[in-house]
Scaffold this active site. Structure first.
Site, PDB file in Angstrom:
ATOM      1  N   GLY A  11       0.760  -1.294  -0.010  1.00  0.00           N
ATOM      2  CA  GLY A  11      -0.048   0.000  -0.089  1.00  0.00           C
ATOM      3  C   GLY A  11       1.005   1.391   0.028  1.00  0.00           C
ATOM      4  O   GLY A  11       1.766   1.340   0.882  1.00  0.00           O
ATOM      5  N   ARG A  72       1.201  -4.928  -5.736  1.00  0.00           N
ATOM      6  CA  ARG A  72       1.198  -6.455  -4.937  1.00  0.00           C
ATOM      7  C   ARG A  72       1.643  -7.403  -5.951  1.00  0.00           C
ATOM      8  O   ARG A  72       1.306  -7.492  -7.110  1.00  0.00           O
ATOM      9  CB  ARG A  72      -0.301  -6.653  -4.346  1.00  0.00           C
ATOM     10  CG  ARG A  72      -0.546  -5.607  -3.530  1.00  0.00           C
ATOM     11  CD  ARG A  72      -1.387  -5.948  -2.237  1.00  0.00           C
ATOM     12  NE  ARG A  72      -1.136  -4.811  -1.213  1.00  0.00           N
ATOM     13  CZ  ARG A  72      -1.848  -3.848  -0.618  1.00  0.00           C
ATOM     14  NH1 ARG A  72      -2.583  -3.087  -1.807  1.00  0.00           N
ATOM     15  NH2 ARG A  72      -1.626  -3.250   0.433  1.00  0.00           N
ATOM     16  N   GLY A 102       5.297  -1.815   3.833  1.00  0.00           N
ATOM     17  CA  GLY A 102       4.585  -2.094   5.192  1.00  0.00           C
ATOM     18  C   GLY A 102       4.980  -3.634   5.615  1.00  0.00           C
ATOM     19  O   GLY A 102       5.984  -4.000   4.878  1.00  0.00           O
ATOM     20  N   ASP A 103       4.229  -4.228   6.393  1.00  0.00           N
ATOM     21  CA  ASP A 103       4.977  -5.625   7.091  1.00  0.00           C
ATOM     22  C   ASP A 103       4.964  -6.528   5.898  1.00  0.00           C
ATOM     23  O   ASP A 103       5.985  -7.563   5.872  1.00  0.00           O
ATOM     24  CB  ASP A 103       3.932  -5.947   8.237  1.00  0.00           C
ATOM     25  CG  ASP A 103       2.432  -6.192   7.950  1.00  0.00           C
ATOM     26  OD1 ASP A 103       2.052  -5.739   6.950  1.00  0.00           O
ATOM     27  OD2 ASP A 103       1.912  -6.620   8.850  1.00  0.00           O
ATOM     28  N   SER A 105       5.734  -5.953   2.560  1.00  0.00           N
ATOM     29  CA  SER A 105       7.044  -5.877   2.032  1.00  0.00           C
ATOM     30  C   SER A 105       7.887  -6.093   2.888  1.00  0.00           C
ATOM     31  O   SER A 105       9.005  -6.573   2.314  1.00  0.00           O
ATOM     32  CB  SER A 105       7.206  -4.267   1.716  1.00  0.00           C
ATOM     33  OG  SER A 105       5.808  -3.915   1.014  1.00  0.00           O
ATOM     34  N   THR A 125       3.605   3.126   5.469  1.00  0.00           N
ATOM     35  CA  THR A 125       2.190   2.696   5.670  1.00  0.00           C
ATOM     36  C   THR A 125       1.317   3.536   6.658  1.00  0.00           C
ATOM     37  O   THR A 125       1.818   4.000   7.584  1.00  0.00           O
ATOM     38  CB  THR A 125       2.080   0.963   6.213  1.00  0.00           C
ATOM     39  OG1 THR A 125       0.713   1.143   6.699  1.00  0.00           O
ATOM     40  CG2 THR A 125       3.030   0.981   7.586  1.00  0.00           C
ATOM     41  N   ASP A 127      -0.929   2.724   8.476  1.00  0.00           N
ATOM     42  CA  ASP A 127      -1.623   2.072   9.436  1.00  0.00           C
ATOM     43  C   ASP A 127      -0.841   2.122  10.888  1.00  0.00           C
ATOM     44  O   ASP A 127      -1.469   1.830  11.823  1.00  0.00           O
ATOM     45  CB  ASP A 127      -1.947   0.409   9.124  1.00  0.00           C
ATOM     46  CG  ASP A 127      -2.768   0.460   8.064  1.00  0.00           C
ATOM     47  OD1 ASP A 127      -3.438   1.372   7.724  1.00  0.00           O
ATOM     48  OD2 ASP A 127      -2.929  -0.796   7.522  1.00  0.00           O
ATOM     49  N   ASP A 129       1.361   0.278  12.004  1.00  0.00           N
ATOM     50  CA  ASP A 129       1.126  -1.062  12.463  1.00  0.00           C
ATOM     51  C   ASP A 129       2.368  -1.845  12.616  1.00  0.00           C
ATOM     52  O   ASP A 129       2.575  -3.051  12.452  1.00  0.00           O
ATOM     53  CB  ASP A 129       0.034  -1.799  11.578  1.00  0.00           C
ATOM     54  CG  ASP A 129       0.540  -2.076  10.164  1.00  0.00           C
ATOM     55  OD1 ASP A 129       1.590  -1.476   9.691  1.00  0.00           O
ATOM     56  OD2 ASP A 129      -0.364  -2.894   9.613  1.00  0.00           O
ATOM     57  N   ARG A 154     -18.476  16.639  11.571  1.00  0.00           N
ATOM     58  CA  ARG A 154     -19.094  17.216  12.633  1.00  0.00           C
ATOM     59  C   ARG A 154     -19.890  18.602  12.512  1.00  0.00           C
ATOM     60  O   ARG A 154     -20.986  18.683  13.131  1.00  0.00           O
ATOM     61  CB  ARG A 154     -17.841  17.469  13.660  1.00  0.00           C
ATOM     62  CG  ARG A 154     -18.148  18.104  15.192  1.00  0.00           C
ATOM     63  CD  ARG A 154     -16.849  18.488  15.558  1.00  0.00           C
ATOM     64  NE  ARG A 154     -16.148  17.168  16.308  1.00  0.00           N
ATOM     65  CZ  ARG A 154     -16.684  16.494  17.292  1.00  0.00           C
ATOM     66  NH1 ARG A 154     -18.065  16.774  17.901  1.00  0.00           N
ATOM     67  NH2 ARG A 154     -16.203  15.595  17.717  1.00  0.00           N
ATOM     68  N   ARG A 171      -6.682  -2.404   9.339  1.00  0.00           N
ATOM     69  CA  ARG A 171      -7.217  -3.638   9.298  1.00  0.00           C
ATOM     70  C   ARG A 171      -6.796  -4.433  10.487  1.00  0.00           C
ATOM     71  O   ARG A 171      -7.562  -5.071  11.288  1.00  0.00           O
ATOM     72  CB  ARG A 171      -6.655  -4.633   8.156  1.00  0.00           C
ATOM     73  CG  ARG A 171      -7.778  -4.800   7.136  1.00  0.00           C
ATOM     74  CD  ARG A 171      -7.026  -5.588   5.944  1.00  0.00           C
ATOM     75  NE  ARG A 171      -6.388  -4.533   5.177  1.00  0.00           N
ATOM     76  CZ  ARG A 171      -5.354  -4.948   4.429  1.00  0.00           C
ATOM     77  NH1 ARG A 171      -4.915  -6.068   4.354  1.00  0.00           N
ATOM     78  NH2 ARG A 171      -4.457  -3.853   3.886  1.00  0.00           N
ATOM     79  N   ALA A 186     -13.898  12.119  19.529  1.00  0.00           N
ATOM     80  CA  ALA A 186     -14.729  11.368  19.080  1.00  0.00           C
ATOM     81  C   ALA A 186     -15.466  10.605  20.597  1.00  0.00           C
ATOM     82  O   ALA A 186     -14.843  10.679  21.472  1.00  0.00           O
ATOM     83  CB  ALA A 186     -14.364  10.328  18.392  1.00  0.00           C
TER      84      ALA A 186
HETATM   85  P1  ADP Z   1       2.293  -4.110   2.785  1.00  0.00           P
HETATM   86  O1  ADP Z   1       3.853  -3.925   2.399  1.00  0.00           O
HETATM   87  O2  ADP Z   1       1.679  -2.504   2.545  1.00  0.00           O
HETATM   88  O3  ADP Z   1       1.980  -4.682   4.074  1.00  0.00           O
HETATM   89  P2  ADP Z   1       1.437  -6.485   1.310  1.00  0.00           P
HETATM   90  O4  ADP Z   1       0.790  -7.040   2.510  1.00  0.00           O
HETATM   91  O5  ADP Z   1       0.297  -6.388   0.144  1.00  0.00           O
HETATM   92  O6  ADP Z   1       1.682  -4.757   1.366  1.00  0.00           O
HETATM   93  O7  ADP Z   1       2.857  -6.869   0.792  1.00  0.00           O
HETATM   94  C1  ADP Z   1       3.232  -6.298  -0.238  1.00  0.00           C
HETATM   95  C2  ADP Z   1       3.943  -7.263  -1.145  1.00  0.00           C
HETATM   96  O8  ADP Z   1       5.102  -7.761  -0.464  1.00  0.00           O
HETATM   97  C3  ADP Z   1       3.192  -8.604  -1.630  1.00  0.00           C
HETATM   98  O9  ADP Z   1       2.518  -8.179  -2.783  1.00  0.00           O
HETATM   99  C4  ADP Z   1       4.309  -9.607  -2.064  1.00  0.00           C
HETATM  100  O10 ADP Z   1       4.966  -9.284  -3.309  1.00  0.00           O
HETATM  101  C5  ADP Z   1       5.333  -9.111  -0.868  1.00  0.00           C
HETATM  102  N1  ADP Z   1       5.242 -10.140   0.133  1.00  0.00           N
HETATM  103  C6  ADP Z   1       4.008 -10.146   1.157  1.00  0.00           C
HETATM  104  N2  ADP Z   1       4.298 -11.295   1.862  1.00  0.00           N
HETATM  105  C7  ADP Z   1       5.449 -11.880   1.621  1.00  0.00           C
HETATM  106  C8  ADP Z   1       6.202 -13.337   1.773  1.00  0.00           C
HETATM  107  N3  ADP Z   1       5.863 -13.951   3.057  1.00  0.00           N
HETATM  108  N4  ADP Z   1       7.327 -13.611   1.078  1.00  0.00           N
HETATM  109  C9  ADP Z   1       7.877 -12.875   0.104  1.00  0.00           C
HETATM  110  N5  ADP Z   1       7.133 -11.648  -0.099  1.00  0.00           N
HETATM  111  C10 ADP Z   1       6.067 -11.160   0.505  1.00  0.00           C
END
Ligand code: ADP
Length: 319
Positions: A11, A72, A102-103, A105, A125, A127, A129, A154, A171, A186
């Site tokens: 994201g 993604r 994010g996580d 990635s 991100t 979030d 998170d 408001r 999420r 709020a």
């Molecule tokens: P974010 O980084 O915002 O949390 P995603 O969870 O969609 O977004 O992850 C982004 C991309 O990171 C995924 O589309 C994939 O290419 C890669 N990715 C996610 N999980 C894994 C994993 N376990 N192993 C390798 N690449 C991953």
């Protein structure tokens, strides 16, 4: 280390551009070459890779989104996809990589490190998170977007004496809802980390109405459930006219705030510093306004937790 790569993945978040700029400028300052990898891991696999110069990152510090685009990519979750990515990196002579995302990635970054390719993660991100950093790039901007929207809601809520349910992103993490709720007073904040009780919400709304409150704002993080369903239930149980706004993707866009631009600049530069020092498999972060780095593995295994003191405060201030 002579040549590094940078990509944004998952994201998008406001401030990613400022982070890319910092990576590129810091690297060139230290006589490294920098290659931009377009469309995240998808572009890594397919070789969408171009050299970036000082001027390539001019005039982007104030822009939302990411000039490298993001994607993604399911294929990168497979060993085969990861190997293809490493082949491309080798083909371009890249010997270190900065992943901004994010996580999900970070999972990809961890895999690259496991395959022996030096990779550093920069948390981007909205979030907030990711554990191992107090703030992620984009959170502050998204928060300000949410606050701006709630201020407007408001006005109309007061005029029509209505109850408003506002669904915000998040999420797994309630940070955006919690901070926005505190900043905007709020009446109720629902976050995924804390179970809610509908009867308590209804009683709180009725208490407010009894003491002459003209409106109520209920903030719902998307991970709790659908704002539309929650709004309907509230209307059924209170008979108060209830409206629902799902803020959606406006929370991802916009020019990054000063806080996000500064954070992105600091974290992006720190990532390059780590690569220069021969580190890998680390994420950069900020804790108590100090730049830090942690093992990505360790950060991913620790669950992000919401600030309990802040949650308690939000409860106390919205009685
Ligand atoms: P974010 O980084 O915002 O949390 P995603 O969870 O969609 O977004 O992850 C982004 C991309 O990171 C995924 O589309 C994939 O290419 C890669 N990715 C996610 N999980 C894994 C994993 N376990 N192993 C390798 N690449 C991953």
């Amino acid at each position: 280390m002579k040549r590094i790569g940078v990509l944004t993945s998952g994201g998008d978040s406001p401030g990613m551009n400022a982070a890319i700029r910092a990576v590129v400028r810091k690297a060139i300052y230290h006589d490294l070459e920098v290659y931009g990898i377009y469309q995240g891991y998808a572009g890594l696999i397919s070789g969408q890779i171009k050299k970036l110069e000082l001027g390539s990152v001019g005039d982007i510090i104030h822009r939302g989104g990411t000039m490298l685009y993001t994607a993604r990519c399911e294929e990168f979750k497979t060993m085969e996809g990861q190997k293809k990515g490493i082949e491309q990196l080798n083909k371009f002579g890249i010997d270190g990589l900065v992943v901004i995302g994010g996580d999900g990635s970070f999972q990809g970054a961890r895999k690259l490190t496991e395959h022996g390719f030096p990779t550093i993660g920069v948390p981007g991100t909205i979030d907030n998170d990711i554990s191992g950093t107090d703030f992620t790039i984009g959170f502050d901007t998204a928060l300000n977007t949410v606050i701006d929207a709630i201020d407007k809601i408001r006005d109309t809520a007061t005029s029509h004496e209505r109850t408003y349910v506002v669904e915000v992103m998040g999420r797994d993490a309630g940070d955006l809802a919690l901070w926005a709720g505190l900043a905007d007073g709020a009446e109720t904040i629902l976050i995924p980390e804390v179970d809610y009780n509908m009867d308590d919400i209804v009683n709180r709304l009725k208490r407010g109405a009894d003491r002459g409150k003209k409106h109520s704002i209920i903030l719902v993080a998307e991970g709790v459930g659908s704002g539309v369903d929650i709004g309907r239930e509230i209307q059924d149980k209170t008979n108060f006219e209830t409206r629902v706004t799902v803020l959606g993707h406006i929370q991802r866009g916009g020019s990054p705030t000063a806080a996000d631009r500064v954070l992105a600049s600091r974290l992006g530069a720190k990532a390059v510093e780590l690569l220069l020092n021969g580190q890998q498999g680390q994420m950069v972060g900020i804790e108590s306004n100090k730049l830090v780095s942690h093992d990505i593995d360790e950060a991913l295994s620790r669950e992000h937790t919401v600030d309990e003191e802040m949650y308690q405060l939000s409860q106390e201030l919205s009685i």
